[in-house]
Design a protein around this motif. Structure first.
Motif, PDB file in Angstrom:
ATOM      1  N   LEU A 263      40.973  35.731  52.269  1.00  0.00           N
ATOM      2  CA  LEU A 263      40.356  35.467  53.566  1.00  0.00           C
ATOM      3  C   LEU A 263      39.849  34.031  53.649  1.00  0.00           C
ATOM      4  O   LEU A 263      40.015  33.357  54.672  1.00  0.00           O
ATOM      5  N   CYS A 264      39.238  33.560  52.572  1.00  0.00           N
ATOM      6  CA  CYS A 264      38.744  32.179  52.557  1.00  0.00           C
ATOM      7  C   CYS A 264      39.900  31.186  52.681  1.00  0.00           C
ATOM      8  O   CYS A 264      39.795  30.171  53.384  1.00  0.00           O
ATOM      9  N   ALA A 265      41.004  31.494  52.006  1.00  0.00           N
ATOM     10  CA  ALA A 265      42.167  30.607  52.082  1.00  0.00           C
ATOM     11  C   ALA A 265      42.738  30.568  53.492  1.00  0.00           C
ATOM     12  O   ALA A 265      43.152  29.508  53.983  1.00  0.00           O
ATOM     13  N   SER A 266      42.740  31.725  54.159  1.00  0.00           N
ATOM     14  CA  SER A 266      43.269  31.762  55.526  1.00  0.00           C
ATOM     15  C   SER A 266      42.364  31.005  56.491  1.00  0.00           C
ATOM     16  O   SER A 266      42.837  30.369  57.437  1.00  0.00           O
ATOM     17  N   VAL A 267      41.050  31.044  56.244  1.00  0.00           N
ATOM     18  CA  VAL A 267      40.106  30.311  57.093  1.00  0.00           C
ATOM     19  C   VAL A 267      40.289  28.805  56.914  1.00  0.00           C
ATOM     20  O   VAL A 267      40.219  28.028  57.875  1.00  0.00           O
TER      21      VAL A 267
ATOM     22  N   ALA B  64      44.605  51.915  47.218  1.00  0.00           N
ATOM     23  CA  ALA B  64      44.059  51.877  48.574  1.00  0.00           C
ATOM     24  C   ALA B  64      43.679  50.454  48.973  1.00  0.00           C
ATOM     25  O   ALA B  64      43.985  50.005  50.086  1.00  0.00           O
ATOM     26  N   VAL B  65      43.030  49.746  48.079  1.00  0.00           N
ATOM     27  CA  VAL B  65      42.585  48.381  48.379  1.00  0.00           C
ATOM     28  C   VAL B  65      43.778  47.458  48.630  1.00  0.00           C
ATOM     29  O   VAL B  65      43.733  46.596  49.521  1.00  0.00           O
ATOM     30  N   ASP B  66      44.847  47.635  47.872  1.00  0.00           N
ATOM     31  CA  ASP B  66      46.046  46.815  48.094  1.00  0.00           C
ATOM     32  C   ASP B  66      46.579  46.998  49.516  1.00  0.00           C
ATOM     33  O   ASP B  66      46.985  46.031  50.172  1.00  0.00           O
ATOM     34  N   LYS B  67      46.574  48.246  49.995  1.00  0.00           N
ATOM     35  CA  LYS B  67      47.038  48.505  51.362  1.00  0.00           C
ATOM     36  C   LYS B  67      46.072  47.925  52.388  1.00  0.00           C
ATOM     37  O   LYS B  67      46.495  47.384  53.416  1.00  0.00           O
ATOM     38  N   ILE B  68      44.788  48.035  52.118  1.00  0.00           N
ATOM     39  CA  ILE B  68      43.783  47.502  53.045  1.00  0.00           C
ATOM     40  C   ILE B  68      43.902  45.984  53.150  1.00  0.00           C
ATOM     41  O   ILE B  68      43.893  45.416  54.249  1.00  0.00           O
TER      42      ILE B  68
ATOM     43  N   ILE C 151      36.325  46.019  43.072  1.00  0.00           N
ATOM     44  CA  ILE C 151      37.771  46.105  43.267  1.00  0.00           C
ATOM     45  C   ILE C 151      38.215  45.365  44.524  1.00  0.00           C
ATOM     46  O   ILE C 151      39.180  44.593  44.498  1.00  0.00           O
ATOM     47  N   ILE C 152      37.514  45.567  45.630  1.00  0.00           N
ATOM     48  CA  ILE C 152      38.003  45.001  46.890  1.00  0.00           C
ATOM     49  C   ILE C 152      37.632  43.529  47.074  1.00  0.00           C
ATOM     50  O   ILE C 152      38.441  42.742  47.573  1.00  0.00           O
ATOM     51  N   LEU C 153      36.446  43.122  46.670  1.00  0.00           N
ATOM     52  CA  LEU C 153      36.020  41.746  46.948  1.00  0.00           C
ATOM     53  C   LEU C 153      36.871  40.698  46.228  1.00  0.00           C
ATOM     54  O   LEU C 153      37.249  39.690  46.845  1.00  0.00           O
ATOM     55  N   PRO C 154      37.201  40.870  44.942  1.00  0.00           N
ATOM     56  CA  PRO C 154      38.054  39.860  44.294  1.00  0.00           C
ATOM     57  C   PRO C 154      39.442  39.742  44.916  1.00  0.00           C
ATOM     58  O   PRO C 154      40.076  38.687  44.835  1.00  0.00           O
TER      59      PRO C 154
ATOM     60  N   ALA D 263      33.268  50.359  53.821  1.00  0.00           N
ATOM     61  CA  ALA D 263      33.144  51.514  52.932  1.00  0.00           C
ATOM     62  C   ALA D 263      33.530  51.147  51.503  1.00  0.00           C
ATOM     63  O   ALA D 263      32.838  51.509  50.540  1.00  0.00           O
ATOM     64  N   TYR D 264      34.631  50.412  51.359  1.00  0.00           N
ATOM     65  CA  TYR D 264      35.069  50.012  50.019  1.00  0.00           C
ATOM     66  C   TYR D 264      34.204  48.885  49.456  1.00  0.00           C
ATOM     67  O   TYR D 264      33.973  48.826  48.240  1.00  0.00           O
ATOM     68  N   ALA D 265      33.729  47.995  50.321  1.00  0.00           N
ATOM     69  CA  ALA D 265      32.877  46.904  49.848  1.00  0.00           C
ATOM     70  C   ALA D 265      31.550  47.433  49.317  1.00  0.00           C
ATOM     71  O   ALA D 265      30.995  46.901  48.351  1.00  0.00           O
ATOM     72  N   VAL D 266      31.040  48.486  49.936  1.00  0.00           N
ATOM     73  CA  VAL D 266      29.782  49.081  49.488  1.00  0.00           C
ATOM     74  C   VAL D 266      29.988  49.916  48.226  1.00  0.00           C
ATOM     75  O   VAL D 266      29.200  49.838  47.274  1.00  0.00           O
TER      76      VAL D 266
END
Length: 224
Positions: free
Chosen positions: A217-221, A172-176, A208-211, A200-203
């Motif tokens: 996201l940081c790289a894109s910023v 799921a996280v890969d798709k998100i 799993i989702i944050l790494p 929902a996944y971060a909480v």
């Protein structure tokens, strides 16, 4: 009890009839999931995944009443089950009913993928719909729909993230993450709806989702 889920959702095209049927299902779902052959004469757990899958076509961007009802029902169903693939153990189980239930869990990963695809399509369509709204009264009505939709999306994916195995959660996280990096969403509607899934996944599963999400996201910023 003979719970006939087959074709129930697909044959109901009118929102009012659909909502009435789903209200009865919401009342019965706890009884169905909790039923056991030893005490009730039947085991309703093998109906859960087929029924949940039958709700997915009702997530329709063109019918928000039907969509909200289907998601509400999914929220209740998911809160009662563990989304874990135990199919590899089915051959070791002697009881036929339990073996069937265990084998059926092999479809959970496909269910989660299809659910995300449906919700992603819904999110994209909500953005397109709201950019065309001109009348303030219609816009206010749509805004209330979006608030309700954001809440129910959170309510569906929070228990889904909590009750999923690590393997299914990673799918799921890969798709998100893929959706987040490949789409640009406006912040008023579609961005808020998508953020409900991420939150929902971060909480529930930050490990799993944050790494996977934060470094990209940081790289894109940094490239802005």
């Amino acid at each position: 009890m003979d719970f006939r889920y087959s074709g129930m959702v697909e044959t109901l095209t009118e929102s009012k009839k659909y909502m009435t049927t789903m209200r009865w299902v919401m009342v019965l779902i706890n009884m169905i999931v909790a039923s056991r052959t030893e005490t009730d004469g039947y085991d309703g757990r093998h109906l859960v995944l087929p029924f949940a899958s039958s709700l997915l076509p009702a997530i329709d961007p063109n019918d928000m009443t039907k969509t909200l009802t289907a998601l509400s029902c999914l929220c209740i169903v998911i809160s009662y089950i563990n989304v874990v693939d135990c199919s590899s153990l089915s051959d070791t189980i002697e009881d036929e009913t339990k073996r069937e239930i265990c084998h059926g869990t092999g479809g959970f990963d496909d269910f989660v993928v299809q659910l995300l695809d449906r919700v992603f399509t819904l999110i994209e369509n909500r953005a397109h719909e709201n950019t065309r709204m001109a009348d303030s009264r219609i816009a206010n009505s749509v805004n209330m729909e979006d608030i309700s939709l954001q809440r129910i999306i959170w309510a569906v994916f929070r228990p889904l993230a909590t009750h999923s195995s690590s393997a299914i959660c990673k799918i799921a996280v890969d798709k998100i993450v893929s959706f987040a990096l490949s789409h640009t969403l406006e912040t008023d509607v579609s961005g808020r709806l998508f953020s409900a899934i991420c939150q929902a996944y971060a909480v529930s599963r930050p490990d799993i989702i944050l790494p996977k999400l934060l470094p990209k996201l940081c790289a894109s910023v940094e490239h802005l």
